[in-house]
Design an enzyme around this catalytic site. Sequence first.
Site, PDB file in Angstrom:
ATOM      1  CG  HIS A  74      49.022  36.087  39.330  1.00  0.00           C
ATOM      2  ND1 HIS A  74      49.907  37.488  39.329  1.00  0.00           N
ATOM      3  CD2 HIS A  74      49.906  35.299  39.121  1.00  0.00           C
ATOM      4  CE1 HIS A  74      51.198  37.217  39.307  1.00  0.00           C
ATOM      5  NE2 HIS A  74      51.112  35.917  39.497  1.00  0.00           N
ATOM      6  CD  GLU A  76      45.242  38.973  41.975  1.00  0.00           C
ATOM      7  OE1 GLU A  76      45.728  39.229  43.232  1.00  0.00           O
ATOM      8  OE2 GLU A  76      45.671  38.104  41.181  1.00  0.00           O
ATOM      9  CB  CYS A 103      51.455  41.020  40.306  1.00  0.00           C
ATOM     10  SG  CYS A 103      50.580  40.549  38.631  1.00  0.00           S
ATOM     11  CB  CYS A 106      46.704  40.961  38.499  1.00  0.00           C
ATOM     12  SG  CYS A 106      47.142  39.338  38.132  1.00  0.00           S
TER      13      CYS A 106
END
Length: 177
Positions: A74, A76, A103, A106
Amino acid sequence: METSAVRPSWDDYFMAIARIVATRASCDRLHAGAVLVNNNRIVSTGYNGSPPGLEQCDESGHLLEDGHCVRTIHGEHNALLQAAIIGGASTKGSTLYSLYSPCIHCAKYIIAAGITRVVIGKIYRNSDIQAYLAEAGIESTVYSSAPEWNTYISQLFQQEIAHREAPRVKLNNDDTV
């Protein structure tokens, strides 16, 4: 047609950069981007994509587990990993700008990295993530841009790069800069 300049707020500025960063994403399920900032200086950026050297979703398809693509990292998480690779960069006390809410995984990394503020472009899937971040003492806000900024930034990329010269300044009797 030249638009008059609008000086963005820091949130407008970094969220616009997060949008540009997201254009590098290689998973077409969601083009996400993130910018990690400390003292209004960019520490790192990240977008969702496979680890370096491995096949990307847009090349070989998605690797799905329980309806989630696990081929990619992801945005992040990639921003945090990039800060780690840079060396000497600290995430402690930083702000993370992300197009979408993180999420849960993360969010855990954000907490562990010592980030103190998260600016979210849009809540995605988990509407409870802000409460989770708040429980860890992290401020999170959903970004809202100024309408004049949206108009300006939209027009900015449709026009030629302007050529401007600064006025000449006389330093002393002989020199002009």
